[in-house]
Design a protein around this motif. Structure first.
Motif, PDB file in Angstrom:
ATOM      1  N   LEU A  33      44.677  43.654  28.799  1.00  0.00           N
ATOM      2  CA  LEU A  33      44.931  43.424  29.838  1.00  0.00           C
ATOM      3  C   LEU A  33      43.915  42.566  30.882  1.00  0.00           C
ATOM      4  O   LEU A  33      44.025  41.454  31.034  1.00  0.00           O
ATOM      5  CB  LEU A  33      44.829  44.587  30.573  1.00  0.00           C
ATOM      6  CG  LEU A  33      44.325  44.478  32.798  1.00  0.00           C
ATOM      7  CD1 LEU A  33      46.307  44.048  33.020  1.00  0.00           C
ATOM      8  CD2 LEU A  33      43.602  45.645  33.467  1.00  0.00           C
ATOM      9  N   ASP A  34      43.218  42.603  29.904  1.00  0.00           N
ATOM     10  CA  ASP A  34      41.640  41.823  29.966  1.00  0.00           C
ATOM     11  C   ASP A  34      42.592  39.628  29.430  1.00  0.00           C
ATOM     12  O   ASP A  34      42.148  39.415  29.822  1.00  0.00           O
ATOM     13  CB  ASP A  34      40.198  41.333  29.225  1.00  0.00           C
ATOM     14  CG  ASP A  34      39.228  40.724  29.387  1.00  0.00           C
ATOM     15  OD1 ASP A  34      39.311  40.609  30.233  1.00  0.00           O
ATOM     16  OD2 ASP A  34      38.983  39.950  28.218  1.00  0.00           O
ATOM     17  N   HIS A  35      42.457  40.177  28.172  1.00  0.00           N
ATOM     18  CA  HIS A  35      43.521  39.006  27.648  1.00  0.00           C
ATOM     19  C   HIS A  35      44.574  38.020  28.345  1.00  0.00           C
ATOM     20  O   HIS A  35      44.154  37.225  28.398  1.00  0.00           O
ATOM     21  CB  HIS A  35      43.994  39.219  26.122  1.00  0.00           C
ATOM     22  CG  HIS A  35      44.546  38.466  25.261  1.00  0.00           C
ATOM     23  ND1 HIS A  35      43.755  36.844  24.573  1.00  0.00           N
ATOM     24  CD2 HIS A  35      46.424  37.709  25.227  1.00  0.00           C
ATOM     25  CE1 HIS A  35      44.635  35.958  24.480  1.00  0.00           C
ATOM     26  NE2 HIS A  35      46.480  36.771  24.875  1.00  0.00           N
ATOM     27  N   LYS A  36      45.550  39.314  28.729  1.00  0.00           N
ATOM     28  CA  LYS A  36      46.493  39.053  29.626  1.00  0.00           C
ATOM     29  C   LYS A  36      46.111  37.681  31.093  1.00  0.00           C
ATOM     30  O   LYS A  36      46.530  36.957  31.642  1.00  0.00           O
ATOM     31  CB  LYS A  36      47.687  39.772  29.360  1.00  0.00           C
ATOM     32  CG  LYS A  36      48.675  39.585  28.445  1.00  0.00           C
ATOM     33  CD  LYS A  36      50.207  40.732  28.729  1.00  0.00           C
ATOM     34  CE  LYS A  36      51.233  40.570  27.410  1.00  0.00           C
ATOM     35  NZ  LYS A  36      52.127  41.310  27.326  1.00  0.00           N
ATOM     36  N   LEU A  37      45.403  38.538  31.535  1.00  0.00           N
ATOM     37  CA  LEU A  37      44.513  37.926  32.835  1.00  0.00           C
ATOM     38  C   LEU A  37      44.029  36.435  32.811  1.00  0.00           C
ATOM     39  O   LEU A  37      44.305  35.440  33.617  1.00  0.00           O
ATOM     40  CB  LEU A  37      44.037  38.915  33.484  1.00  0.00           C
ATOM     41  CG  LEU A  37      44.769  40.540  34.640  1.00  0.00           C
ATOM     42  CD1 LEU A  37      43.854  41.866  35.269  1.00  0.00           C
ATOM     43  CD2 LEU A  37      45.655  39.830  35.368  1.00  0.00           C
ATOM     44  N   THR A  38      43.186  36.561  32.149  1.00  0.00           N
ATOM     45  CA  THR A  38      43.426  35.016  31.451  1.00  0.00           C
ATOM     46  C   THR A  38      43.383  34.843  31.483  1.00  0.00           C
ATOM     47  O   THR A  38      43.545  33.199  31.987  1.00  0.00           O
ATOM     48  CB  THR A  38      42.015  35.673  30.029  1.00  0.00           C
ATOM     49  OG1 THR A  38      40.737  36.835  30.746  1.00  0.00           O
ATOM     50  CG2 THR A  38      41.121  33.976  29.930  1.00  0.00           C
ATOM     51  N   GLU A  39      45.078  34.257  30.239  1.00  0.00           N
ATOM     52  CA  GLU A  39      45.614  33.634  30.358  1.00  0.00           C
ATOM     53  C   GLU A  39      46.157  33.017  31.462  1.00  0.00           C
ATOM     54  O   GLU A  39      47.009  31.759  31.775  1.00  0.00           O
ATOM     55  CB  GLU A  39      46.517  34.569  29.103  1.00  0.00           C
ATOM     56  CG  GLU A  39      45.890  34.136  27.898  1.00  0.00           C
ATOM     57  CD  GLU A  39      45.989  32.665  26.938  1.00  0.00           C
ATOM     58  OE1 GLU A  39      46.321  31.176  27.207  1.00  0.00           O
ATOM     59  OE2 GLU A  39      44.852  32.687  26.536  1.00  0.00           O
ATOM     60  N   LEU A  71      38.387  44.801  36.326  1.00  0.00           N
ATOM     61  CA  LEU A  71      38.229  43.924  35.658  1.00  0.00           C
ATOM     62  C   LEU A  71      39.441  42.992  36.444  1.00  0.00           C
ATOM     63  O   LEU A  71      39.184  42.256  35.776  1.00  0.00           O
ATOM     64  CB  LEU A  71      39.088  45.412  33.889  1.00  0.00           C
ATOM     65  CG  LEU A  71      39.748  44.365  33.071  1.00  0.00           C
ATOM     66  CD1 LEU A  71      39.840  44.846  31.677  1.00  0.00           C
ATOM     67  CD2 LEU A  71      40.399  43.558  33.133  1.00  0.00           C
ATOM     68  N   ILE A  72      40.653  43.638  37.075  1.00  0.00           N
ATOM     69  CA  ILE A  72      40.372  43.038  37.643  1.00  0.00           C
ATOM     70  C   ILE A  72      39.984  41.726  38.314  1.00  0.00           C
ATOM     71  O   ILE A  72      40.469  40.591  38.609  1.00  0.00           O
ATOM     72  CB  ILE A  72      42.519  43.683  38.138  1.00  0.00           C
ATOM     73  CG1 ILE A  72      43.110  44.562  37.003  1.00  0.00           C
ATOM     74  CG2 ILE A  72      42.662  42.892  39.268  1.00  0.00           C
ATOM     75  CD1 ILE A  72      43.840  45.549  37.309  1.00  0.00           C
ATOM     76  N   ARG A  73      39.573  42.758  39.237  1.00  0.00           N
ATOM     77  CA  ARG A  73      38.752  41.788  40.216  1.00  0.00           C
ATOM     78  C   ARG A  73      38.054  40.637  40.061  1.00  0.00           C
ATOM     79  O   ARG A  73      38.032  39.789  40.611  1.00  0.00           O
ATOM     80  CB  ARG A  73      37.729  42.659  41.253  1.00  0.00           C
ATOM     81  CG  ARG A  73      38.762  43.539  42.158  1.00  0.00           C
ATOM     82  CD  ARG A  73      37.789  44.585  43.424  1.00  0.00           C
ATOM     83  NE  ARG A  73      36.685  45.339  42.547  1.00  0.00           N
ATOM     84  CZ  ARG A  73      36.672  46.785  42.604  1.00  0.00           C
ATOM     85  NH1 ARG A  73      37.996  47.629  43.334  1.00  0.00           N
ATOM     86  NH2 ARG A  73      35.933  47.490  41.904  1.00  0.00           N
ATOM     87  N   HIS A  74      37.566  40.841  38.763  1.00  0.00           N
ATOM     88  CA  HIS A  74      36.333  39.418  37.429  1.00  0.00           C
ATOM     89  C   HIS A  74      37.275  38.603  37.584  1.00  0.00           C
ATOM     90  O   HIS A  74      36.421  37.463  37.371  1.00  0.00           O
ATOM     91  CB  HIS A  74      35.523  40.211  36.503  1.00  0.00           C
ATOM     92  CG  HIS A  74      34.310  40.712  37.200  1.00  0.00           C
ATOM     93  ND1 HIS A  74      34.221  41.993  36.036  1.00  0.00           N
ATOM     94  CD2 HIS A  74      34.105  41.548  38.644  1.00  0.00           C
ATOM     95  CE1 HIS A  74      33.047  42.768  37.027  1.00  0.00           C
ATOM     96  NE2 HIS A  74      32.898  42.341  38.120  1.00  0.00           N
ATOM     97  N   LEU A  78      42.098  37.709  42.466  1.00  0.00           N
ATOM     98  CA  LEU A  78      42.985  38.500  42.423  1.00  0.00           C
ATOM     99  C   LEU A  78      42.434  39.975  43.689  1.00  0.00           C
ATOM    100  O   LEU A  78      41.312  39.981  42.991  1.00  0.00           O
ATOM    101  CB  LEU A  78      43.134  39.177  40.298  1.00  0.00           C
ATOM    102  CG  LEU A  78      43.514  38.598  39.608  1.00  0.00           C
ATOM    103  CD1 LEU A  78      43.832  38.797  38.302  1.00  0.00           C
ATOM    104  CD2 LEU A  78      45.205  38.158  40.396  1.00  0.00           C
ATOM    105  N   VAL A  79      42.976  40.389  43.765  1.00  0.00           N
ATOM    106  CA  VAL A  79      42.800  41.767  45.071  1.00  0.00           C
ATOM    107  C   VAL A  79      43.859  43.090  44.189  1.00  0.00           C
ATOM    108  O   VAL A  79      44.515  42.744  44.598  1.00  0.00           O
ATOM    109  CB  VAL A  79      43.233  41.413  46.285  1.00  0.00           C
ATOM    110  CG1 VAL A  79      42.504  42.780  47.562  1.00  0.00           C
ATOM    111  CG2 VAL A  79      42.197  39.915  46.133  1.00  0.00           C
ATOM    112  N   VAL A  80      43.102  43.453  44.308  1.00  0.00           N
ATOM    113  CA  VAL A  80      43.311  45.336  43.368  1.00  0.00           C
ATOM    114  C   VAL A  80      44.426  45.567  44.901  1.00  0.00           C
ATOM    115  O   VAL A  80      43.297  46.562  45.967  1.00  0.00           O
ATOM    116  CB  VAL A  80      42.902  46.339  43.229  1.00  0.00           C
ATOM    117  CG1 VAL A  80      43.689  47.552  42.518  1.00  0.00           C
ATOM    118  CG2 VAL A  80      42.324  45.111  41.913  1.00  0.00           C
TER     119      VAL A  80
END
Length: 225
Positions: A33-39, A71-74, A78-80
């Motif tokens: 998840l961290d990898h894909k959101l960064t990409e 993780l998503i908020r960082h 992006l807002v959960v």
């Protein structure tokens, strides 16, 4: 090189939906998840984007859910919005069952007494003046209602109050309240009536037969819960 297949990101008109696989380990899922959101962050425009997370048949602990939110908020902009799962805890299942079952009680509710149930209430008996019955759902009284009845206690405006003889001092449904009927009305014979919130957001008392048209889904007996 290992392919990332546990996280699927889909864009919608309302933002992003993240589908997280429920068969891999939680730690593996977090890394991907961290990898894909960064990409994907490299191609996003500079505005706040709402994110809905679907975790399938995975039951997250409170700590794991907060980790995913952080993780998503960082990630930039992006807002959960929500995290949804197909499974619930035993405690949540018990609470859901309680809120959707009919509790049957045979007694008289006297002045100063309060009877409260989380779901629907079927009372075989009277509610005397000064007595109170409260239900998270509907209230059905096989007797005389002379006290207070509060249906839809948690905010359900579709809830109703029904009684064999309707002479309440007060009826509440969700956050709507009626006053006690005047003496002329109170002296009239009032049998098998129901109270509900009408289209004007006011409580109306009518004959019981209107329920089949106003609340066609009120019965849970056919087919079971």
């Amino acid at each position: 090189m290992k392919k990332f297949q546990n996280v699927t990101i889909k864009g919608t008109k309302d933002g992003l939906t993240l589908h997280l696989d429920d068969s891999c380990s939680y730690e593996e899922l977090k890394k991907e998840l961290d990898h894909k959101l960064t990409e994907s962050a490299r191609s996003r425009e500079d505005r706040l984007i709402s994110v809905k997370v679907q975790v399938g048949n995975r039951l997250l602990t409170n700590e794991q859910e907060e980790e995913l939110r952080e993780l998503i908020r960082h990630k930039k902009n992006l807002v959960v919005d929500s995290i949804s799962s197909n499974v619930i805890t035993k405690e949540e299942a018990v609470k859901l069952k309680e809120e959707n079952e009919i509790v049957s009680v045979a007694r008289i509710i006297r002045s100063g007494q309060v009877l409260q149930v989380p779901g629907d209430l079927l009372l075989v008996g009277d509610v005397n003046p000064g007595g109170t019955v409260i239900a998270g759902g509907n209230i059905f009284i096989m007797g005389t209602l002379k006290g207070i009845a509060h249906a839809g206690f948690y905010g359900d405006k579709e809830a109703i109050v029904a009684a064999s003889i309707m002479k309440p001092s007060q009826i509440r449904i969700s956050d709507c309240i009626t006053r006690a009927p005047d003496k002329a009305q109170d002296d009239e014979k009032r049998e098998m009536e129901c109270a509900y919130i009408n289209d004007q957001e006011q409580i109306t008392v009518d004959r019981l037969q209107v329920l089949m048209h106003l609340r066609p889904n009120i019965s849970r007996l056919e087919g079971g819960y």
